[in-house]
Design an enzyme around this catalytic site. Structure first.
Site, short mmCIF file in Angstrom:
data_model
loop_
_atom_site.label_atom_id
_atom_site.label_comp_id
_atom_site.label_asym_id
_atom_site.label_seq_id
_atom_site.Cartn_x
_atom_site.Cartn_y
_atom_site.Cartn_z
N ARG A 224 42.99 43.31 42.00
CA ARG A 224 42.37 43.12 41.05
C ARG A 224 41.46 41.67 41.45
O ARG A 224 41.71 40.72 42.19
CB ARG A 224 43.09 42.56 39.72
CG ARG A 224 43.48 43.70 39.04
CD ARG A 224 42.39 44.38 38.50
NE ARG A 224 43.17 45.59 37.70
CZ ARG A 224 43.07 46.77 38.12
NH1 ARG A 224 42.74 47.21 39.23
NH2 ARG A 224 43.76 47.83 37.34
N HIS A 272 35.40 50.10 42.96
CA HIS A 272 36.81 50.61 42.34
C HIS A 272 37.32 51.95 42.59
O HIS A 272 37.38 52.37 41.68
CB HIS A 272 36.84 49.87 41.08
CG HIS A 272 38.10 49.61 40.31
ND1 HIS A 272 38.42 48.72 39.48
CD2 HIS A 272 39.39 50.13 40.74
CE1 HIS A 272 39.70 48.72 39.25
NE2 HIS A 272 40.46 49.40 39.79
P1 NDP Z 1 53.77 46.67 40.47
O1 NDP Z 1 54.01 46.23 39.35
O2 NDP Z 1 54.58 47.80 41.00
O3 NDP Z 1 53.84 45.58 41.49
C1 NDP Z 1 53.33 44.25 41.57
C2 NDP Z 1 53.92 43.38 42.48
O4 NDP Z 1 53.15 42.12 42.53
C3 NDP Z 1 55.22 43.36 42.47
O5 NDP Z 1 55.89 43.12 43.88
C4 NDP Z 1 55.40 41.91 42.04
O6 NDP Z 1 56.69 41.02 42.39
C5 NDP Z 1 54.26 41.15 42.50
N1 NDP Z 1 53.80 39.87 41.48
C6 NDP Z 1 53.49 40.01 40.53
N2 NDP Z 1 53.41 38.78 39.91
C7 NDP Z 1 53.50 37.91 40.83
C8 NDP Z 1 53.55 36.51 41.10
N3 NDP Z 1 53.34 35.64 40.05
N4 NDP Z 1 53.74 36.04 42.45
C9 NDP Z 1 54.30 36.77 43.53
N5 NDP Z 1 54.41 38.25 43.21
C10 NDP Z 1 53.80 38.95 41.90
O7 NDP Z 1 52.13 47.11 40.82
P2 NDP Z 1 51.45 48.32 41.57
O8 NDP Z 1 51.98 48.09 43.07
O9 NDP Z 1 51.68 49.68 40.93
O10 NDP Z 1 49.86 48.02 41.33
C11 NDP Z 1 49.56 46.66 42.02
C12 NDP Z 1 48.02 46.23 41.29
O11 NDP Z 1 47.26 47.38 41.94
C13 NDP Z 1 47.96 46.87 40.12
O12 NDP Z 1 48.24 45.91 38.93
C14 NDP Z 1 46.42 47.07 39.79
O13 NDP Z 1 45.90 45.72 39.35
C15 NDP Z 1 46.07 47.12 41.23
N6 NDP Z 1 45.49 48.82 41.44
C16 NDP Z 1 44.47 48.95 41.95
C17 NDP Z 1 43.71 50.31 41.91
C18 NDP Z 1 42.30 50.35 42.61
O14 NDP Z 1 41.99 51.65 42.39
N7 NDP Z 1 41.60 49.47 43.03
C19 NDP Z 1 44.35 51.42 41.59
C20 NDP Z 1 45.67 51.02 41.19
C21 NDP Z 1 46.25 50.09 41.06
P3 NDP Z 1 58.02 41.63 41.77
O15 NDP Z 1 58.31 42.67 42.69
O16 NDP Z 1 59.00 40.53 42.23
O17 NDP Z 1 58.01 41.99 40.54
#
Ligand code: NDP
Length: 309
Positions: A224, A272
């Protein structure tokens, strides 16, 4: 019969109606699926944040809201949403992201631009290093980050991942927390951002942290826009600290025409498109999750509202 409301952009209905009907039938769910229902009678909402529903108050009977999107930052703070919210974890979405991330990583790793853009009649036999000599760091080890990590590690890249909670994933050096972030970024040659947009992740790559990777490192952001401090990234590109940034997501989308990323010679802008939810696979996930709810099982992929993802 369950009443399921489909609330997304009107054009999405044509893509999702048949896959959802098929998936409900396969799960043995009898559902009246439509774009319009009396809100007080709706059991489930299949939801995209750019659809018509913004006030969930009248949905008094609704058992859960099933997001079609993985990123839920625009709905997670909606005060009228008191029902459980499940985010999208879809094999097709994940596979699309893996392909995009691997493609852009290999572009930089192999130095493809030098041959595609710099075809000037001069024979330059420069060999790229092997993947084993190119450390890659992935910020975010969720559904997408972990899958990208496995794919890159399978190609031989040493992969470090960073998450909020401690993790143990085969083939990936897993770090977490503030100290972990510093260690994860230090000397990385490719940094890939797959974090959600939350208050805690804003400006994860700021000026101080952009100084940690190896000089000339590549930044790839399909997560993002707010994850990166844009001004700090431009300064790091201009100084040569960051060699190139491939950006798929931005603070404002579509990216305004006068935004400097468009014209910057060391930035690749993609609109995107890193990945998207695929109706056939996503419909199955939604139907399976609704079936779980109807069978009294906990829903999968529930959003933690306090953490924001
Ligand atoms: P998940 O919720 O499965 O994973 C998010 C990851 O980020 C987890 O490992 C989480 O840690 C980590 N995280 C969150 N907050 C923090 C923090 N404060 N510090 C450290 N690590 C953190 O999401 P997805 O993998 O499914 O998707 C990730 C992002 O990809 C989405 O939120 C979206 O913004 C983006 N996206 C973009 C697309 C595009 O076309 N460009 C398409 C789809 C998604 P933990 O495992 O410990 O909870």
């Amino acid at each position: 019969m369950l009443k399921v409301l489909f609330s997304a952009k009107p054009e999405a209905w044509a893509e999702y109606e048949v896959p959802l009907q098929r998936a409900f039938a396969a799960e043995g769910i009898s559902a009246d699926l439509a774009c319009k229902h009396d809100p007080s009678e709706v059991d489930y909402i299949v939801f995209a944040p750019n659809g018509p529903v913004t006030d969930f108050t009248p949905f008094v009977k609704t058992k859960a809201v099933m997001s079609l999107w993985a990123g839920v930052e625009t709905v997670v703070g909606n005060q009228t949403l008191t029902q459980p919210l499940a985010r999208m974890v879809d094999h097709g979405l994940t596979q699309g992201m893996v392909e995009w991330v691997v493609g852009h990583t290999l572009r930089h790793h192999l130095g493809m631009d030098a041959h595609i853009l710099g075809q000037d009649g001069i024979w330059r036999p420069d060999y790229p290093p092997l993947a084993a000599d190119r450390p890659v760091t992935i910020l975010g080890l969720g559904a997408l980050g972990e899958a990208c990590g496995h794919a890159l590690s399978g190609l031989g890249f040493p992969v470090t991942g960073w998450s909020r909670n401690p993790k143990d994933i085969s083939g990936i050096r897993c770090l977490h927390g503030n100290a972990g972030l510093r260690e994860a970024l230090t000397d990385a040659q490719v940094v890939i951002l797959l974090l959600p947009a939350t208050p805690a992740t804003e400006n994860t790559l700021d000026a101080a942290r952009l100084a940690l990777p190896a000089k000339g490192a590549f930044v790839i952001n399909p997560g993002r826009g707010p994850l990166i401090d844009d001004a700090a990234l431009l300064a790091a590109l201009d100084s040569g600290q960051i060699g190139h940034a491939t950006l798929d997501v931005f603070r404002i989308e579509p990216l305004p025409v006068d935004q400097p990323f468009w014209a910057h010679p060391k930035v690749t802008v993609t609109p995107h498109i890193a990945s998207t939810t695929r109706p056939d696979t996503a419909a199955k996930i939604i139907a399976q999750n609704i079936k779980r709810g109807e069978d009294g099982l906990p829903f999968l992929h529930l959003v933690d509202r306090s953490a924001g993802y």
